[in-house]
Design a protein around this motif. Structure first.
Motif, PDB file in Angstrom:
ATOM      1  N   ASN A 160      -8.869   5.981   5.095  1.00 40.67           N
ATOM      2  CA  ASN A 160      -7.883   6.809   4.414  1.00 40.67           C
ATOM      3  C   ASN A 160      -6.838   5.942   3.716  1.00 40.67           C
ATOM      4  OD1 ASN A 160      -6.870   9.598   3.920  1.00 40.67           O
ATOM      5  ND2 ASN A 160      -5.072   8.819   5.002  1.00 40.67           N
ATOM      6  N   ALA A 161      -6.470   4.844   4.352  1.00 41.32           N
ATOM      7  CA  ALA A 161      -5.507   3.929   3.736  1.00 41.32           C
ATOM      8  C   ALA A 161      -6.070   3.362   2.437  1.00 41.32           C
ATOM      9  CB  ALA A 161      -5.166   2.801   4.701  1.00 41.32           C
ATOM     10  N   THR A 162      -7.341   2.961   2.477  1.00 42.35           N
ATOM     11  CA  THR A 162      -7.977   2.411   1.276  1.00 42.35           C
ATOM     12  C   THR A 162      -7.997   3.432   0.148  1.00 42.35           C
ATOM     13  OG1 THR A 162      -9.385   0.960   2.617  1.00 42.35           O
ATOM     14  CG2 THR A 162     -10.099   1.406   0.360  1.00 42.35           C
ATOM     15  N   THR A 163      -8.360   4.664   0.482  1.00 41.78           N
ATOM     16  CA  THR A 163      -8.421   5.722  -0.529  1.00 41.78           C
ATOM     17  C   THR A 163      -7.049   5.965  -1.160  1.00 41.78           C
ATOM     18  OG1 THR A 163     -10.252   6.812   0.626  1.00 41.78           O
ATOM     19  CG2 THR A 163      -8.984   8.142  -0.938  1.00 41.78           C
ATOM     20  N   THR A 164      -6.028   6.019  -0.334  1.00 41.08           N
ATOM     21  CA  THR A 164      -4.680   6.298  -0.847  1.00 41.08           C
ATOM     22  C   THR A 164      -4.140   5.136  -1.669  1.00 41.08           C
ATOM     23  OG1 THR A 164      -4.291   7.644   1.135  1.00 41.08           O
ATOM     24  CG2 THR A 164      -2.374   7.092  -0.221  1.00 41.08           C
ATOM     25  N   PHE A 165      -4.387   3.919  -1.209  1.00 41.60           N
ATOM     26  CA  PHE A 165      -3.937   2.751  -1.977  1.00 41.60           C
ATOM     27  C   PHE A 165      -4.629   2.696  -3.339  1.00 41.60           C
ATOM     28  CE2 PHE A 165      -2.590   0.453   2.067  1.00 41.60           C
ATOM     29  CZ  PHE A 165      -1.241   0.482   1.735  1.00 41.60           C
ATOM     30  N   LYS A 166      -5.911   3.017  -3.360  1.00 48.62           N
ATOM     31  CA  LYS A 166      -6.633   3.024  -4.640  1.00 48.62           C
ATOM     32  C   LYS A 166      -6.069   4.091  -5.567  1.00 48.62           C
ATOM     33  CE  LYS A 166     -11.095   1.070  -3.296  1.00 48.62           C
ATOM     34  NZ  LYS A 166     -12.554   1.293  -3.189  1.00 48.62           N
ATOM     35  N   ARG A 167      -5.697   5.221  -4.989  1.00 47.65           N
ATOM     36  CA  ARG A 167      -5.098   6.288  -5.789  1.00 47.65           C
ATOM     37  C   ARG A 167      -3.768   5.823  -6.373  1.00 47.65           C
ATOM     38  NH1 ARG A 167      -6.816  10.669  -8.582  1.00 47.65           N
ATOM     39  NH2 ARG A 167      -5.207  12.271  -8.685  1.00 47.65           N
ATOM     40  N   LEU A 168      -3.005   5.109  -5.586  1.00 51.41           N
ATOM     41  CA  LEU A 168      -1.722   4.575  -6.051  1.00 51.41           C
ATOM     42  C   LEU A 168      -1.929   3.642  -7.234  1.00 51.41           C
ATOM     43  CD1 LEU A 168       1.102   3.160  -3.782  1.00 51.41           C
ATOM     44  CD2 LEU A 168       0.391   1.960  -5.846  1.00 51.41           C
ATOM     45  N   VAL A 169      -2.899   2.747  -7.104  1.00 54.49           N
ATOM     46  CA  VAL A 169      -3.159   1.785  -8.181  1.00 54.49           C
ATOM     47  C   VAL A 169      -3.617   2.502  -9.445  1.00 54.49           C
ATOM     48  CG1 VAL A 169      -4.613  -0.158  -8.885  1.00 54.49           C
ATOM     49  CG2 VAL A 169      -3.667  -0.079  -6.570  1.00 54.49           C
ATOM     50  N   ALA A 170      -4.419   3.544  -9.265  1.00 57.12           N
ATOM     51  CA  ALA A 170      -4.925   4.282 -10.428  1.00 57.12           C
ATOM     52  C   ALA A 170      -3.799   5.018 -11.145  1.00 57.12           C
ATOM     53  CB  ALA A 170      -6.002   5.272  -9.986  1.00 57.12           C
ATOM     54  N   GLN A 171      -2.861   5.582 -10.383  1.00 56.97           N
ATOM     55  CA  GLN A 171      -1.774   6.345 -10.991  1.00 56.97           C
ATOM     56  C   GLN A 171      -0.633   5.455 -11.494  1.00 56.97           C
ATOM     57  OE1 GLN A 171      -2.156  10.502  -8.339  1.00 56.97           O
ATOM     58  NE2 GLN A 171      -0.233   9.421  -8.494  1.00 56.97           N
ATOM     59  N   TYR A 172      -0.433   4.331 -10.795  1.00 54.84           N
ATOM     60  CA  TYR A 172       0.676   3.437 -11.155  1.00 54.84           C
ATOM     61  C   TYR A 172       0.128   2.011 -11.265  1.00 54.84           C
ATOM     62  CZ  TYR A 172       3.161   7.508  -9.345  1.00 54.84           C
ATOM     63  OH  TYR A 172       3.609   8.787  -9.105  1.00 54.84           O
ATOM     64  N   PRO A 173      -0.500   1.676 -12.385  1.00 47.50           N
ATOM     65  CA  PRO A 173      -1.207   0.387 -12.511  1.00 47.50           C
ATOM     66  C   PRO A 173      -0.308  -0.838 -12.567  1.00 47.50           C
ATOM     67  CG  PRO A 173      -1.233   1.581 -14.588  1.00 47.50           C
ATOM     68  CD  PRO A 173      -0.662   2.514 -13.587  1.00 47.50           C
ATOM     69  N   TYR A 174       1.007  -0.646 -12.661  1.00 43.37           N
ATOM     70  CA  TYR A 174       1.903  -1.800 -12.740  1.00 43.37           C
ATOM     71  C   TYR A 174       3.071  -1.622 -11.787  1.00 43.37           C
ATOM     72  CZ  TYR A 174      -0.678  -2.245 -17.107  1.00 43.37           C
ATOM     73  OH  TYR A 174      -1.672  -2.320 -18.039  1.00 43.37           O
ATOM     74  N   GLY A 175       3.604  -2.737 -11.334  1.00 48.00           N
ATOM     75  CA  GLY A 175       4.795  -2.681 -10.501  1.00 48.00           C
ATOM     76  C   GLY A 175       4.582  -3.304  -9.135  1.00 48.00           C
ATOM     77  N   PRO A 176       5.650  -3.565  -8.417  1.00 50.55           N
ATOM     78  CA  PRO A 176       5.559  -4.220  -7.105  1.00 50.55           C
ATOM     79  C   PRO A 176       4.779  -3.414  -6.074  1.00 50.55           C
ATOM     80  CG  PRO A 176       7.787  -3.392  -7.515  1.00 50.55           C
ATOM     81  CD  PRO A 176       7.052  -3.298  -8.806  1.00 50.55           C
ATOM     82  N   VAL A 193      -3.023  -5.833  -2.238  1.00 47.07           N
ATOM     83  CA  VAL A 193      -3.111  -6.696  -1.060  1.00 47.07           C
ATOM     84  C   VAL A 193      -3.530  -5.879   0.169  1.00 47.07           C
ATOM     85  CG1 VAL A 193      -1.797  -8.168   0.511  1.00 47.07           C
ATOM     86  CG2 VAL A 193      -1.409  -8.319  -1.960  1.00 47.07           C
ATOM     87  N   GLU A 194      -2.879  -4.754   0.363  1.00 52.59           N
ATOM     88  CA  GLU A 194      -3.168  -3.912   1.522  1.00 52.59           C
ATOM     89  C   GLU A 194      -4.577  -3.326   1.464  1.00 52.59           C
ATOM     90  OE1 GLU A 194      -1.175  -3.920   3.901  1.00 52.59           O
ATOM     91  OE2 GLU A 194       0.896  -4.042   3.236  1.00 52.59           O
ATOM     92  N   THR A 195      -5.035  -3.028   0.269  1.00 51.27           N
ATOM     93  CA  THR A 195      -6.399  -2.511   0.123  1.00 51.27           C
ATOM     94  C   THR A 195      -7.412  -3.522   0.634  1.00 51.27           C
ATOM     95  OG1 THR A 195      -5.811  -1.157  -1.796  1.00 51.27           O
ATOM     96  CG2 THR A 195      -8.134  -1.712  -1.534  1.00 51.27           C
ATOM     97  N   ALA A 196      -7.249  -4.779   0.235  1.00 50.88           N
ATOM     98  CA  ALA A 196      -8.175  -5.827   0.678  1.00 50.88           C
ATOM     99  C   ALA A 196      -8.158  -5.965   2.202  1.00 50.88           C
ATOM    100  CB  ALA A 196      -7.810  -7.148   0.010  1.00 50.88           C
ATOM    101  N   TYR A 197      -6.966  -5.908   2.777  1.00 52.01           N
ATOM    102  CA  TYR A 197      -6.863  -6.032   4.233  1.00 52.01           C
ATOM    103  C   TYR A 197      -7.522  -4.841   4.934  1.00 52.01           C
ATOM    104  CZ  TYR A 197      -4.909  -6.544   8.900  1.00 52.01           C
ATOM    105  OH  TYR A 197      -4.766  -6.681  10.254  1.00 52.01           O
ATOM    106  N   ALA A 198      -7.288  -3.636   4.422  1.00 59.19           N
ATOM    107  CA  ALA A 198      -7.894  -2.442   5.029  1.00 59.19           C
ATOM    108  C   ALA A 198      -9.417  -2.502   4.940  1.00 59.19           C
ATOM    109  CB  ALA A 198      -7.366  -1.185   4.331  1.00 59.19           C
TER     110      ALA A 198
END
Length: 290
Positions: A64-80, A87-92
């Motif tokens: 679930n963490a991976t799915t949500t992080f990917k969604r974040l990247v898709a919606q907000y492709p830039y920024g801290p 980083v968190e996606t790779a760890y998850a």
């Protein structure tokens, strides 16, 4: 014949229809849940998405963490938040055992942000992933000796940790990376020892001596160095070279006077290939994860 079986046909058709509807409903439910989850994240502020994914990680819900992080990247492709989400996606992915996906995510991050402050961690994480791929999994689950399997990914892991140590010597990951490199070198040394013993078992004494010499030259100070010297002594005995055999014994007496070889404890090679090394049991371990 036709009239005899005709009454059963409607029942059969009804059963088939009900089963089809049940499968269709199940599929729709799964699709609906997936769509609902995606829709629930639609338009959510980046901070909330990140917190949601991070909460999933703290609960060990890596998928679930991976799915949500990917969604974040898709919606907000830039920024801290996006950078941290990568980083968190790779760890998850690493924690959930999706090693190939984790490597892909890490490589993507390093290509995109080669000078990022988290680059040292990503190289370190890639080392952890490569240490955990195939070889160590088989060692843990099936009790297979990692030194007897393909060492390509452990070699890559060693390279990854070496990058951390060389490029980022002051990072918080350097000390652990250095330890893991030492453990991997022992794994490589054991691989060479097992090969030397394989040759020795087949009375290929020159090849056995050469491989033991290579171990000593390539992996000095490994925990298998004395076993390599004993192998050389046995090989030179087999070749009838008393001088070199005596030299090897003298070195072994200085370094490990209680080594089994010196007491004549040279057991017959067992048929079980996992016990090929007559000197000792399993010394190697790659069983420390973050």
């Amino acid at each position: 014949m036709t009239h005899r079986f005709a009454p059963r046909h409607p029942v059969a058709r009804t059963v088939i229809l009900l089963l089809t509807l049940a499968l269709f409903a199940s599929g729709c439910a799964r699709f609906g849940k997936m769509f609902k989850d995606e829709d629930a994240n639609e338009g959510v502020p980046v901070e909330e998405l990140y917190d949601k994914a991070h909460t999933s990680m703290t609960r060990g819900n890596w998928a679930n963490a991976t799915t949500t992080f990917k969604r974040l990247v898709a919606q907000y492709p830039y920024g801290p938040y996006t950078e941290q989400a990568l980083v968190e996606t790779a760890y998850a992915q690493y924690k959930s055992g999706k090693h190939e996906e984790a490597i892909s995510s890490i490589d993507r991050f390093l290509r995109t942000y080669p000078t990022h402050r988290m680059a040292s961690y990503m190289y370190y994480l890639r080392g952890l992933v490569n240490s955990s791929r195939d070889t160590v999994f088989l060692q843990r689950v099936w009790h297979l000796d990692a030194s007897r399997r393909d060492l390509a990914t452990p070699m890559q892991a060693h390279n990854d940790f070496s990058i951390v140590v060389d490029r980022y010597p002051n990072s918080r990951y350097a000390a652990d990376a250095r330890q893991r490199m030492a453990t991997l070198r022992d794994l490589f040394a054991r691989h060479e020892l097992e090969t030397a013993l394989y040759y020795l078992r087949r009375t290929a004494y020159v090849a056995a001596a050469d491989r033991a010499t290579y171990l000593l030259e390539t992996y000095p100070q490994s925990q298998y160095q004395n076993d390599a010297v004993a192998t050389m002594a046995a090989a030179y005995d087999g070749l009838g070279n008393e001088q070199l055999a005596a030299d090897a014994r003298r070195v072994l007496e200085q370094n490990e006077p209680d080594h089994p070889f010196l007491s004549g404890d040279w057991p017959d090679y067992p048929s079980n290939f996992r016990k090929l090394n007559p000197f000792a049991g399993d010394k190697s371990a790659l069983d420390n994860d973050e």
